[in-house]
Design a protein around this motif. Structure first.
Motif, short mmCIF file in Angstrom:
data_model
loop_
_atom_site.label_atom_id
_atom_site.label_comp_id
_atom_site.label_asym_id
_atom_site.label_seq_id
_atom_site.Cartn_x
_atom_site.Cartn_y
_atom_site.Cartn_z
N THR A 1 0.86 -1.50 0.14
CA THR A 1 -0.17 -0.04 0.15
C THR A 1 1.05 1.18 0.25
N ALA A 2 0.67 1.94 -0.90
CA ALA A 2 0.96 3.76 -0.92
C ALA A 2 0.88 4.02 -1.83
N VAL A 3 1.52 4.92 -2.36
CA VAL A 3 1.68 6.18 -3.66
C VAL A 3 2.88 5.72 -4.52
N TYR A 4 1.66 5.31 -5.95
CA TYR A 4 3.13 4.90 -6.86
C TYR A 4 3.35 6.19 -7.67
N TYR A 5 4.41 6.22 -7.77
CA TYR A 5 5.17 7.47 -8.32
C TYR A 5 5.69 6.60 -10.10
N CYS A 6 5.19 7.35 -11.29
CA CYS A 6 5.90 7.35 -12.27
C CYS A 6 7.25 8.30 -12.74
N TRP B 1 8.78 13.09 -13.19
CA TRP B 1 7.38 12.65 -11.93
C TRP B 1 6.59 12.41 -12.37
N GLY B 2 5.13 11.62 -12.26
CA GLY B 2 4.27 11.52 -12.33
C GLY B 2 3.88 12.61 -11.15
N LYS B 3 2.08 12.85 -10.86
CA LYS B 3 1.53 13.46 -9.78
C LYS B 3 1.93 11.43 -8.94
N GLY B 4 1.65 10.82 -9.10
CA GLY B 4 0.86 9.40 -8.07
C GLY B 4 -0.36 9.01 -8.85
N THR B 5 0.14 7.55 -8.31
CA THR B 5 -1.29 6.75 -7.91
C THR B 5 -1.68 5.88 -7.09
N LEU B 6 -3.35 5.96 -5.95
CA LEU B 6 -2.42 5.62 -4.85
C LEU B 6 -3.14 4.02 -5.26
N VAL B 7 -2.18 3.34 -4.45
CA VAL B 7 -2.69 1.74 -3.90
C VAL B 7 -3.24 1.04 -2.82
N THR B 8 -3.74 1.04 -2.59
CA THR B 8 -4.66 0.54 -1.33
C THR B 8 -4.69 -1.41 -1.85
N VAL B 9 -4.13 -1.77 -0.63
CA VAL B 9 -4.57 -3.98 -0.20
C VAL B 9 -4.39 -3.96 1.27
N SER B 10 -6.00 -3.83 0.79
CA SER B 10 -6.95 -4.60 2.35
C SER B 10 -7.40 -5.18 2.17
N SER B 11 -8.18 -6.21 2.64
CA SER B 11 -9.51 -6.78 2.77
C SER B 11 -10.24 -6.12 3.11
#
Length: 121
Positions: free
Chosen positions: A90-95, A111-121
């Motif tokens: 889980t984090a903000v992923y940047y290109c 850099w890009g502005k980022g996209t949020l990835v959340t790994v959760s049940s």
């Protein structure tokens, strides 16, 4: 002017998969190494994976065997296929891309502005 725009983030359950994409646009002459970095809450930004112009790759130990980076030089895009995702991903992923513009004689990091990835049940 150069822009990097990420897409593909979202919420996924542990063990699931996501594919991130990043497209570079603008007055681009050439692109060298491209990569993905991430920043979790309260932590520093860290390298996830990079890919050179010829296709050579480098991965953080924490994602080896689970993530795959790829690029399409004709489209100026870089993707990150993420499998077997864990809550700690889980984090903000940047290109990121080392890009030389039409008006420059050297490449600089964009850099890009980022996209949020959340790994959760």
């Amino acid at each position: 002017q150069v822009q990097l725009v990420e897409s593909g983030g979202g919420l996924v359950q542990p063990g699931g998969s996501l594919r991130l994409s990043c497209a570079a646009s603008g007055s681009i002459f050439s692109i060298g190494t491209m990569g993905w970095y991430r920043q979790a809450p309260g932590k520093q930004r860290e390298l996830v994976a990079t890919i050179g112009g010829s296709g050579s790759t480098n991965y953080a130990d924490s994602v080896k065997g689970r993530f795959t980076i790829s690029r399409d030089n004709a489209k100026n895009t870089v993707d990150l296929q993420m499998n077997s995702l864990k809550p700690e991903d889980t984090a903000v992923y940047y290109c990121n891309g080392a890009i030389r513009t039409m008006t420059s004689s050297y490449a600089i990091n964009y850099w890009g502005k980022g996209t949020l990835v959340t790994v959760s049940s």
